[in-house]
Design an enzyme around this catalytic site. Structure first.
Site, PDB file in Angstrom:
ATOM      1  N   GLY A  15     -27.201  98.658 -15.794  1.00 30.44           N
ATOM      2  CA  GLY A  15     -28.083  99.194 -16.822  1.00 30.44           C
ATOM      3  C   GLY A  15     -29.279  99.988 -16.339  1.00 30.44           C
ATOM      4  N   ASN A  17     -29.378 103.216 -16.308  1.00 32.12           N
ATOM      5  CA  ASN A  17     -29.533 104.276 -17.326  1.00 32.12           C
ATOM      6  C   ASN A  17     -30.156 103.710 -18.597  1.00 32.12           C
ATOM      7  OD1 ASN A  17     -28.450 107.075 -16.605  1.00 32.12           O
ATOM      8  ND2 ASN A  17     -26.901 105.699 -15.747  1.00 32.12           N
ATOM      9  N   LEU A  95     -13.098 101.891 -24.208  1.00 30.28           N
ATOM     10  CA  LEU A  95     -12.978 102.995 -25.157  1.00 30.28           C
ATOM     11  C   LEU A  95     -13.474 102.503 -26.519  1.00 30.28           C
ATOM     12  CD1 LEU A  95     -11.813 105.851 -24.788  1.00 30.28           C
ATOM     13  CD2 LEU A  95      -9.641 105.010 -25.674  1.00 30.28           C
ATOM     14  N   HIS A 112     -21.767 110.658 -17.447  1.00 29.11           N
ATOM     15  CA  HIS A 112     -20.699 110.553 -16.454  1.00 29.11           C
ATOM     16  C   HIS A 112     -21.230 111.065 -15.115  1.00 29.11           C
ATOM     17  CE1 HIS A 112     -16.541 110.257 -15.139  1.00 29.11           C
ATOM     18  NE2 HIS A 112     -16.722 111.398 -14.503  1.00 29.11           N
ATOM     19  N   ASP A 153     -14.192 110.943 -21.515  1.00 26.47           N
ATOM     20  CA  ASP A 153     -14.902 112.038 -20.828  1.00 26.47           C
ATOM     21  C   ASP A 153     -14.517 113.431 -21.334  1.00 26.47           C
ATOM     22  OD1 ASP A 153     -16.013 110.046 -19.199  1.00 26.47           O
ATOM     23  OD2 ASP A 153     -14.346 110.177 -17.790  1.00 26.47           O
ATOM     24  N   GLU A 182     -29.036 111.388 -13.273  1.00 24.89           N
ATOM     25  CA  GLU A 182     -28.658 110.737 -14.541  1.00 24.89           C
ATOM     26  C   GLU A 182     -29.898 110.255 -15.274  1.00 24.89           C
ATOM     27  OE1 GLU A 182     -25.530 107.797 -14.359  1.00 24.89           O
ATOM     28  OE2 GLU A 182     -24.704 108.683 -12.555  1.00 24.89           O
TER      29      GLU A 182
HETATM   30  C1  GRF Z   1     -23.526 105.490 -14.120  1.00 22.72           C
HETATM   31  O1  GRF Z   1     -23.181 106.064 -12.904  1.00 22.72           O
HETATM   32  C2  GRF Z   1     -22.970 106.299 -15.265  1.00 22.72           C
HETATM   33  O2  GRF Z   1     -22.855 107.647 -14.968  1.00 22.72           O
HETATM   34  C3  GRF Z   1     -21.617 105.707 -15.459  1.00 22.72           C
HETATM   35  O3  GRF Z   1     -21.762 104.345 -15.181  1.00 22.72           O
HETATM   36  C4  GRF Z   1     -22.883 104.120 -14.319  1.00 22.72           C
HETATM   37  C5  GRF Z   1     -23.774 103.151 -15.001  1.00 22.72           C
HETATM   38  O4  GRF Z   1     -24.844 102.747 -14.186  1.00 22.72           O
HETATM   39  N1  GRF Z   1     -21.100 106.011 -16.760  1.00 22.72           N
HETATM   40  P1  GRF Z   1     -26.002 101.890 -14.799  1.00 22.72           P
HETATM   41  O5  GRF Z   1     -25.374 100.615 -15.373  1.00 22.72           O
HETATM   42  O6  GRF Z   1     -26.683 102.697 -15.855  1.00 22.72           O
HETATM   43  O7  GRF Z   1     -26.897 101.585 -13.651  1.00 22.72           O
END
Ligand code: GRF
Length: 199
Positions: A15, A17, A95, A112, A153, A182
């Site tokens: 988590g 992101n 999904l 992604h 994607d 990201e």
């Molecule tokens: C990230 O690399 C994102 O691009 C992918 O899954 C990963 C999640 O990382 N979809 P985090 O859980 O946000 O650290």
């Protein structure tokens, strides 16, 4: 002033992101409020991040229901209960059910860790993505925020950020460089979406 948009974030893991979105919402970089964090795993560390930020959490495991339909219905009800307007997938490995994708059409985003349309699709997640980039000899990689449709994607690309691939990169070093991007572009893309800049 209009009410902040209500956002649900879906996770399956650490988590980071999610954390960048929490920070962006708290600082006003995203004109929204994360009202719910949904995880496909009970042990996802992102759940802890949500709790620390005072955000409600919901562990959603389809197998725990009597049928897929029952699971999907419960998920939709949960989102309705929180008046969710936008869904941000952040490391969510499942999904989404088709009725949900339909209901939230053009309001579901995903991030992604590569420059889609390259290195996407079923099975392309985590280190596999970075391994494929390194094996290809590409000189750059990056991250992509896109809209979600029924295919992994596949939806419209909203924002990308690039990084160089260095000769001595390993999947780990490349992943770390991409992850920084990201954390920068996901809040930006979400804010653009909420503000109607992609209409
Ligand atoms: C990230 O690399 C994102 O691009 C992918 O899954 C990963 C999640 O990382 N979809 P985090 O859980 O946000 O650290």
């Amino acid at each position: 002033m209009s009410e902040p948009a209500k956002i649900a974030v879906f996770i399956s893991g650490g988590g980071t992101n999610l954390q960048s979105l929490i920070n962006a919402a708290e600082s006003g970089k995203v004109s929204g409020r994360i009202v719910l964090v949904i995880s496909s795993r009970e042990d996802a560390y992102g759940l802890e991040r949500a709790r620390k930020a005072g955000i409600d959490t919901f562990v959603y495991i389809v197998k725990k229901y009597s049928s897929k339909d029952a699971a999907h219905k419960d998920l939709l009800e949960m989102l309705e209960q929180y008046d969710v307007e936008y869904i941000a997938l952040a490391g969510y490995l499942k999904l989404l059910p088709a009725p949900l994708v339909k209901r939230y059409k053009s309001r579901i985003t995903n991030i992604h860790p590569a420059l889609l349309p390259k290195y996407g699709g079923t099975g392309m997640y985590g280190h596999r993505v970075h391994e494929a980039v390194l094996a290809s000899g590409d000189k750059e990689s990056g991250a992509t925020v896109h809209l979600v449709d029924e295919i992994y994607d596949h939806g419209r690309i909203l924002l990308q950020g690039k990084v160089p691939v260095k000769p001595d990169d390993t999947p780990d070093t490349l992943a770390a460089r991409v992850l920084e991007v990201e954390h920068r572009i996901y809040p930006e893309a979400l804010e653009n979406l909420i503000k109607g800049k992609y209409n």
